[in-house]
Design an enzyme around this catalytic site. Structure first.
Site, PDB file in Angstrom:
ATOM      1  N   GLU A  30      42.775  35.972  39.249  1.00 28.99           N
ATOM      2  CA  GLU A  30      41.849  35.534  38.197  1.00 28.99           C
ATOM      3  C   GLU A  30      41.368  36.701  37.336  1.00 28.99           C
ATOM      4  OE1 GLU A  30      41.499  32.511  37.445  1.00 28.99           O
ATOM      5  OE2 GLU A  30      42.507  31.698  39.220  1.00 28.99           O
ATOM      6  N   HIS A  33      43.781  37.083  34.526  1.00 25.62           N
ATOM      7  CA  HIS A  33      43.474  36.174  33.416  1.00 25.62           C
ATOM      8  C   HIS A  33      42.286  36.687  32.612  1.00 25.62           C
ATOM      9  CE1 HIS A  33      46.335  33.232  34.697  1.00 25.62           C
ATOM     10  NE2 HIS A  33      45.660  32.809  35.766  1.00 25.62           N
TER      11      HIS A  33
END
Length: 442
Positions: A30, A33
Site C-alpha cells: 500500500e 500505491h
C-alpha cells in the site's frame, strides 16, 4: 489440559506470526500505491493498516489520515474521489477544481504508475530481503574450502577442519563444488571417506563423512515430516530397520513404501536417537518436462556435515541474486497456476489462508532468518497475484488502463461496476476454494 494449552499456544503463535508477516507485506504494497500516487499528484485521503473500526489515527501534513484498524487482515489506500477502499466503482463527487488530485481524474500515466506500484514494491521488498540475506550469509568460494562444521551422529568420522581446502576425495581430484557433487554419485556409500586437503600449507589425507549424507536440510510446511516433528539438522539412520547411508537411500525407501507408514530412526544433536512413524503423500512435483506424481514425506536434503567457506557478496551481486530468486518465485507461480488450469496437477495444490498461516507459523518457529525469508517469498507471490487481470485486483485496474490507452477512452462506469462485482465474486470464490482445500485436502 496441557494438550489444550499447547494447542492454544500454537494457534496464538501461528496467528501472531501470520498477522506480523501480512502486515509487513500489506504495508509495503500500500505504501507503493501511496507514495507513487502522491508523487504523481494524486491525493491519498486514508492509509489504513487493517479493516473495520479505527483503533488509532493521525493526520499528516499532506492531509492523509494514517490509521490502524481492528481487523488486521489487509489494508488499503483510499484516494480522493474513490467510491471504496478498492478504488473500484463509479467514484464520488469531487470539486472540479480538485479533479486532477483524484485517481480517476489523473493522467493515464499517473494512474498506471500508481496502481502498478503496489505489486512492484512487493517485488522490491523480496529482492532486497533475498539480496540482504546473500550479503549476510555470504557466497561459497569457488574452491572447495571447508567452513563451519556441524555435529555428526555416532559412527561418522569428522577429521576435517574449518579452513581446509579439499583437493581430492577418495583419491579423485576435485577443483570445485560441482566436482564434489559429480564424484559423490559414483562413490561407494559408506560412513567414512578419504579427504585430501591442504591445511596450513601441508597436504594431508584425513577421514571425513560421505559427501551426500542422509541429512535433513529443510522441512516442507503441512507435510508428514512436519506433522511428525522432524527438524532441519536431523539425520536419518534407518528406514524400517534398514540402515541408510545417503539421502537417496531415504528417497528410495519412501518411494518403495508407496504411501504405507514407515518408521524412521533419527539422530538429533542434543537429543540422541528416536523413532518417528509417518506415511508419505502423493504430490505433484515439478520436473524438467512438466509435473509428475511422487510419494513425498516433505523433507529436503543434499547438505553436508559442514558448510562451504564463504566470501562477502557485493551489493550489485546480492541484488542480482535477489532479483533472480524473486523471478523464480514469479515463474513458479505462473507455471503452477497454468498447470492447475490445464489439469496437469490437482486443485489441492492451491492452498488458502489456513495453509499460509500455518506455514508462516512454522517459518517463525524455525528462526528469524527463516521467517524473514518466508516474508520475501510471500511478498513476491502476493505481488504476482495482484497483477492477475481480475477487476478489484491491481491487474484488473491495469487492464482497464490498457484498454483506455488502445481505445482512446475508458470503459463506461457501468461496465467497470459490473466487472468489478464479477471480479469480487471471483476473488471470494477463490478464497473459499482455497479454504476448502485447507480443510479437506490431505
Amino acid at each position: 489440559m496441557s494438550m489444550i494449552l499447547d494447542s492454544l499456544g500454537g494457534f496464538l503463535w501461528t496467528a501472531a506470526a501470520f498477522i506480523v508477516a501480512l502486515s509487513i507485506i500489506v504495508t509495503v504494497h500500500e505504501y507503493g500505491h501511496y507514495i507513487i500516487g502522491r508523487l504523481s499528484g494524486i491525493k491519498a485521503e486514508v492509509f489504513s493498516l487493517g479493516f473495520g473500526p479505527r483503533l488509532f489515527a493521525r493526520r499528516d501534513r499532506h492531509g492523509t489520515v494514517w490509521q490502524v484498524a481492528a481487523i488486521p487482515l489487509g489494508g488499503y489506500v483510499r484516494f480522493l474521489g474513490d467510491a471504496n477502499a478498492a478504488s473500484a466503482g463509479s467514484g464520488v463527487a469531487v470539486d472540479p477544481a480538485r479533479a486532477r488530485q483524484t485517481l480517476g481524474g489523473a493522467p493515464l500515466w499517473a494512474r498506471f504508475a500508481t496502481v502498478a506500484a503496489g505489486p512492484v514494491f512487493n517485488f522490491i521488498l523480496s529482492i532486497l530481503v533475498f539480496g540482504g540475506m546473500a550479503m549476510w550469509q555470504g557466497l561459497p568460494v569457488d574452491e572447495v574450502r571447508i567452513g563451519r562444521l556441524h555435529a555428526t551422529p555416532p559412527g561418522v568420522e569428522m577429521q576435517l577442519r574449518p579452513g581446509d581446502r579439499v583437493i581430492a576425495l577418495d583419491g579423485r581430484l576435485v577443483a570445485d563444488w560441482q566436482d564434489i557433487g559429480d564424484l559423490a554419485a559414483n562413490l561407494s556409500a559408506r560412513p567414512s571417506h578419504d579427504w585430501t586437503v591442504i591445511r596450513d600449507g601441508v597436504e594431508l589425507t584425513v577421514a571425513g563423512p560421505d559427501p551426500m549424507p542422509p541429512l535433513i536440510t529443510g522441512i516442507a510446511p503441512r507435510s508428514p515430516a512436519a506433522a511428525a516433528g522432524l527438524q532441519a539438522g536431523d539425520v536419518i539412520l534407518a528406514v524400517d530397520g534398514t540402515p541408510v547411508s545417503r539421502f537417496d537411500d531415504l528417497r528410495r525407501q519412501v518411494l518403495k513404501a508407496e504411501g504405507r507408514p514407515v518408521l524412521l530412526q533419527v539422530w538429533r544433536e542434543g537429543d540422541g536417537i528416536a523413532d518417528y512413524a509417518l506415511a508419505a503423500r502423493q504430490q505433484d512435483l515439478p520436473t524438467e518436462n512438466g509435473y509428475e506424481k511422487r510419494w513425498l514425506i516433505g523433507v529436503t536434503g543434499g547438505g553436508t556435515y559442514f558448510e562451504p567457506a564463504t566470501r562477502p557478496a557485493g551489493p550489485g551481486e546480492a541484488l542480482g541474486i535477489g532479483a533472480a530468486r524473486t523471478w523464480d518465485i514469479i515463474a513458479s507461480s505462473v507455471s503452477g497456476l497454468w498447470a492447475m488450469i490445464t489439469g496437469q496437477i490437482g486443485s489441492c495444490n492451491l492452498g488458502g489462508a489456513i495453509s499460509i498461516a500455518e506455514t508462516t507459523g512454522q517459518a517463525a518457529s524455525a528462526g528469524g532468518g527463516n521467517f524473514i525469508w518466508w516474508i520475501a517469498v510471500l511478498s513476491a507471490a502476493i505481488g504476482f497475484l495482484n497483477l492477475l487481470p481480475v477487476p478489484v485486483l491491481d491487474g484488473g485496474h491495469l487492464m482497464f488502463y490498457l484498454y483506455e490507452a488502445v481505445a482512446g477512452r475508458p470503459p463506461s462506469g457501468r461496465v467497470i461496476d459490473i466487472l468489478s462485482a464479477l471480479g469480487m465474486a471471483a476473488v471470494l470464490s477463490l478464497m473459499v476454494f482455497g479454504l476448502t482445500n485447507d480443510l479437506f485436502c490431505p
